[in-house]
Design a protein around this motif. Structure first.
Motif, mmCIF file in Angstrom:
data_model
loop_
_atom_site.group_PDB
_atom_site.id
_atom_site.type_symbol
_atom_site.label_atom_id
_atom_site.label_comp_id
_atom_site.label_asym_id
_atom_site.label_seq_id
_atom_site.Cartn_x
_atom_site.Cartn_y
_atom_site.Cartn_z
ATOM 1 N N VAL A 234 -23.654 56.052 -47.597
ATOM 2 C CA VAL A 234 -23.023 55.824 -46.079
ATOM 3 C C VAL A 234 -21.630 55.898 -46.272
ATOM 4 N N ASP A 235 -20.835 56.200 -45.093
ATOM 5 C CA ASP A 235 -19.537 56.187 -45.117
ATOM 6 C C ASP A 235 -19.084 54.860 -45.107
ATOM 7 N N ASP A 236 -17.709 54.657 -45.642
ATOM 8 C CA ASP A 236 -16.909 53.592 -45.546
ATOM 9 C C ASP A 236 -15.536 54.025 -44.884
ATOM 10 N N ASP A 237 -14.571 53.199 -44.880
ATOM 11 C CA ASP A 237 -13.347 53.483 -44.358
ATOM 12 C C ASP A 237 -12.573 54.483 -45.143
ATOM 13 N N GLU A 238 -13.086 54.858 -46.482
ATOM 14 C CA GLU A 238 -12.200 55.620 -47.397
ATOM 15 C C GLU A 238 -12.944 56.863 -47.964
ATOM 16 N N GLY A 239 -14.151 57.147 -47.505
ATOM 17 C CA GLY A 239 -14.901 58.149 -47.598
ATOM 18 C C GLY A 239 -16.393 57.782 -47.829
ATOM 19 N N THR A 240 -17.052 58.523 -48.758
ATOM 20 C CA THR A 240 -18.448 58.206 -48.822
ATOM 21 C C THR A 240 -18.872 57.326 -49.848
ATOM 22 N N SER A 241 -19.635 56.168 -49.443
ATOM 23 C CA SER A 241 -19.916 55.091 -50.754
ATOM 24 C C SER A 241 -21.399 55.300 -51.137
ATOM 25 N N TYR A 242 -21.457 55.037 -52.175
ATOM 26 C CA TYR A 242 -22.969 55.104 -52.932
ATOM 27 C C TYR A 242 -23.186 53.793 -53.268
ATOM 28 N N TYR A 243 -24.435 53.174 -52.753
ATOM 29 C CA TYR A 243 -24.629 51.882 -53.096
ATOM 30 C C TYR A 243 -26.089 51.765 -53.616
ATOM 31 N N PHE A 244 -26.263 50.567 -54.318
ATOM 32 C CA PHE A 244 -27.813 50.274 -55.014
ATOM 33 C C PHE A 244 -28.380 49.315 -54.087
ATOM 34 N N ARG A 245 -29.627 49.554 -53.812
ATOM 35 C CA ARG A 245 -30.538 48.951 -52.999
ATOM 36 C C ARG A 245 -31.720 48.717 -53.736
ATOM 37 N N GLY A 246 -32.211 47.229 -53.607
ATOM 38 C CA GLY A 246 -33.547 46.856 -54.033
ATOM 39 C C GLY A 246 -33.516 46.661 -55.463
ATOM 40 N N GLN A 247 -34.738 47.214 -55.906
ATOM 41 C CA GLN A 247 -35.008 46.638 -57.504
ATOM 42 C C GLN A 247 -34.442 47.808 -58.432
ATOM 43 N N VAL A 248 -33.244 47.465 -58.927
ATOM 44 C CA VAL A 248 -32.588 48.319 -59.857
ATOM 45 C C VAL A 248 -31.985 47.727 -61.193
ATOM 46 N N GLU A 249 -32.168 48.299 -62.252
ATOM 47 C CA GLU A 249 -32.004 47.708 -63.288
ATOM 48 C C GLU A 249 -30.799 48.595 -64.161
ATOM 49 N N ASN A 250 -30.232 49.769 -63.636
ATOM 50 C CA ASN A 250 -29.421 50.517 -64.371
ATOM 51 C C ASN A 250 -27.995 50.292 -63.477
ATOM 52 N N ASN A 251 -27.725 49.096 -63.366
ATOM 53 C CA ASN A 251 -26.352 48.852 -62.666
ATOM 54 C C ASN A 251 -25.592 47.811 -63.246
ATOM 55 N N TYR A 252 -25.840 47.485 -64.734
ATOM 56 C CA TYR A 252 -25.323 46.528 -65.212
ATOM 57 C C TYR A 252 -23.966 47.013 -65.867
ATOM 58 N N VAL A 253 -22.706 46.259 -66.010
ATOM 59 C CA VAL A 253 -21.547 46.404 -66.760
ATOM 60 C C VAL A 253 -20.986 45.223 -67.120
ATOM 61 N N LYS A 254 -20.725 45.390 -68.458
ATOM 62 C CA LYS A 254 -19.857 44.168 -69.285
ATOM 63 C C LYS A 254 -18.551 44.609 -69.293
ATOM 64 N N PHE A 255 -17.773 43.456 -68.715
ATOM 65 C CA PHE A 255 -16.493 43.653 -68.658
ATOM 66 C C PHE A 255 -15.631 42.245 -68.434
ATOM 67 N N GLY A 256 -14.853 42.076 -69.314
ATOM 68 C CA GLY A 256 -14.014 40.894 -69.578
ATOM 69 C C GLY A 256 -14.751 39.721 -70.353
ATOM 70 N N LYS A 257 -14.104 38.581 -70.396
ATOM 71 C CA LYS A 257 -14.713 37.255 -71.015
ATOM 72 C C LYS A 257 -14.129 36.206 -70.217
ATOM 73 N N ASN A 258 -15.096 35.347 -70.203
ATOM 74 C CA ASN A 258 -15.000 33.832 -69.814
ATOM 75 C C ASN A 258 -14.188 33.039 -70.549
ATOM 76 N N THR A 259 -13.659 31.646 -70.340
ATOM 77 C CA THR A 259 -12.764 31.010 -71.168
ATOM 78 C C THR A 259 -13.393 30.600 -72.428
ATOM 79 N N ASN A 260 -14.722 30.700 -72.481
ATOM 80 C CA ASN A 260 -15.388 30.494 -73.753
ATOM 81 C C ASN A 260 -15.307 31.815 -74.650
ATOM 82 N N GLU A 261 -14.700 32.930 -74.263
ATOM 83 C CA GLU A 261 -14.762 33.985 -75.003
ATOM 84 C C GLU A 261 -15.909 34.873 -74.995
ATOM 85 N N GLU A 262 -16.860 34.522 -73.850
ATOM 86 C CA GLU A 262 -18.201 35.125 -73.827
ATOM 87 C C GLU A 262 -18.124 36.358 -73.015
ATOM 88 N N ASP A 263 -18.807 37.383 -73.175
ATOM 89 C CA ASP A 263 -18.739 38.543 -72.298
ATOM 90 C C ASP A 263 -19.164 38.348 -70.760
#
Length: 441
Positions: A234-263
């Motif tokens: 669907v369109d947003d203010d900067e172009g075309t946006s692609y969004y995930f809906r419903g039951q999806v399992e392929n949208n995980y990302v590991k990024f950064g760590k918490n204060t306990n150094e856990e991912d």
């Protein structure tokens, strides 16, 4: 929506960066700002078709004076339109080449490249660019970005004298008097890549069909829906946006760590229209917080309030530097904004150069009622059951009241961190009322 309701209507996080493409020469003095560029030109760089609004070979600032960040971001921007002519995401670098003999030190130059603010002396990554008519002493990569396939967007750049140097000391007129700073900003369009995260998402099938936004996805009953789960657009203010809906399992990302150094584990909500990726934390913060301590006032729904209007053409920036967030439009923070920014500084500050200033929406447009009784905002009108035009949006209305006056709370923001909007949750498969299946991501 009553006036003392606490509504959570901002997005969580936007990762990667955006950039700009121009060629410019600038000269600095004191007191006055003059533009001399004229005409129109066009260039092609690999996948990028770039249209300049004016002849950038003649872009000149003369007799400029030292400014604060709040003043600098309000100066007239130079705008450029970029179009990706390829079917894959096109990455690019924005490079500032400093002319040999420029006498003004980098610490006094503040620039904003399509929203990202920095001092020039804070930029450390260099590259090699040569010109036939310009002798450069150094070329720095001031921004990196990607543009989605066939995507088009308008970008901007602003440059000004900083009235505070890098040692946080006020700058007097004598320091900058009769100094010059000549430069060119050029684009290095790197080869289009298929191994970028955003491109991997776009390699999936993009589903089509009429979605019934009154129902959850997957439906709580377990019955099949007309469109199912997956990737939609669907369109947003900067172009075309692609969004995930419903039951999806392929949208995980590991990024950064918490204060306990856990991912830290995140879920991809969508690719924004500018090619950046919007993430939501797959977990909880250590503590719960109210949206706002303020109550019995309409402005309590504002992510900030008592500020100048936050509009699409002049969004409210929460500028981040040296572990500090500064509101360029002034005003007061909601409690949740303060707490999220504290968490950002304690957890994500080390990854700051990989997190974009994303466009975030705190929709306080008029949706019905009045200031003396029950007041409804735009999202309520769009999402309430029985609405004739039931449809969430990823564009952000300006914060106008029933008389088309701009409100001094809510609206369009540029932030490093925030919360989901009601519209984004609806797109993701959560209905206005009731519940979706627990299998919704």
């Amino acid at each position: 929506m009553t006036k003392n309701s606490k509504r959570i209507i901002i997005i969580l996080a936007s990762i990667t960066i955006v950039a700009i493409v121009i060629v410019a020469i600038t000269t600095y003095g004191l007191w006055q700002r003059i533009y001399t560029q004229k005409g129109v030109n066009e260039d092609n760089f690999g996948c990028l078709d770039i249209t300049y609004s004016e002849n950038v070979q003649g872009l000149t600032e003369e007799n400029a004076y030292p400014m604060s960040i709040a003043e600098g971001v309000e100066t007239e921007p130079y705008e450029v339109t970029m179009t990706n002519t390829c079917d894959v995401i096109s990455p690019y670098d924005v490079v500032l080449s400093k002319k040999s003999g420029s006498s003004l030190d980098d610490q006094y130059i503040r620039l904003q490249v399509d929203g990202t603010i920095k001092r020039l002396n804070e930029v450390t990554e260099t590259t090699s660019v040569s010109f036939t008519d310009f002798s450069a002493s150094e070329s720095k990569i001031i921004s990196k970005g990607v543009l989605g396939p066939k995507a088009k967007r308008k970008i901007k750049i602003q440059v000004w004298f900083d009235n505070i140097n890098s040692a946080d000391q006020s700058v007097g007129s004598d320091v900058l008097k009769n100094k010059t700073f000549d430069y060119k900003i050029s684009i290095l369009n790197t080869t289009a890549k298929s191994n970028l995260l955003a491109q991997a998402i776009l390699n999936q099938e993009v589903k089509t069909g009429n979605i019934d936004f009154t129902k959850g996805e997957p439906p709580s009953s377990g019955a099949a829906s007309a469109t199912g789960s997956g990737l939609f657009k669907v369109d947003d203010d900067e172009g075309t946006s692609y969004y995930f809906r419903g039951q999806v399992e392929n949208n995980y990302v590991k990024f950064g760590k918490n204060t306990n150094e856990e991912d830290l584990i995140w879920r991809i909500v969508r690719i924004n229209g500018d090619g950046t990726i919007r993430l939501i934390l797959d977990g909880q913060l250590p503590d719960e917080h109210e949206f706002n301590y303020l109550y019995n006032e309409s402005k309590s729904v504002g992510y900030t309030y008592d500020n100048s209007a936050c509009t699409l053409n002049s969004p409210c920036w929460s500028y981040h530097s040296n572990n500090t967030f500064t509101n360029t439009h002034g005003g007061n923070n909601s409690n949740i904004k303060t707490e999220l920014e504290k968490w950002y500084n304690s957890t994500l500050n080390g990854f700051d150069n990989k997190i974009a200033y994303g466009t975030y929406c705190n929709d306080t447009s008029f949706g019905g009622g009045d200031e003396t009784g029950t007041l409804y905002y735009g999202a309520y009108t769009r999402l309430i059951p029985g609405s004739n035009d039931r449809q969430p949006i990823l564009t952000c209305p300006n914060p106008k009241d029933q008389y088309s006056n701009m409100r001094t709370y809510g609206g369009v923001y540029k932030l490093k961190i925030g919360l989901l909007t009601a519209d984004e949750m609806n797109y993701a498969g959560l209905p206005y009322s009731g519940s979706a299946s627990s299998n919704n991501y």
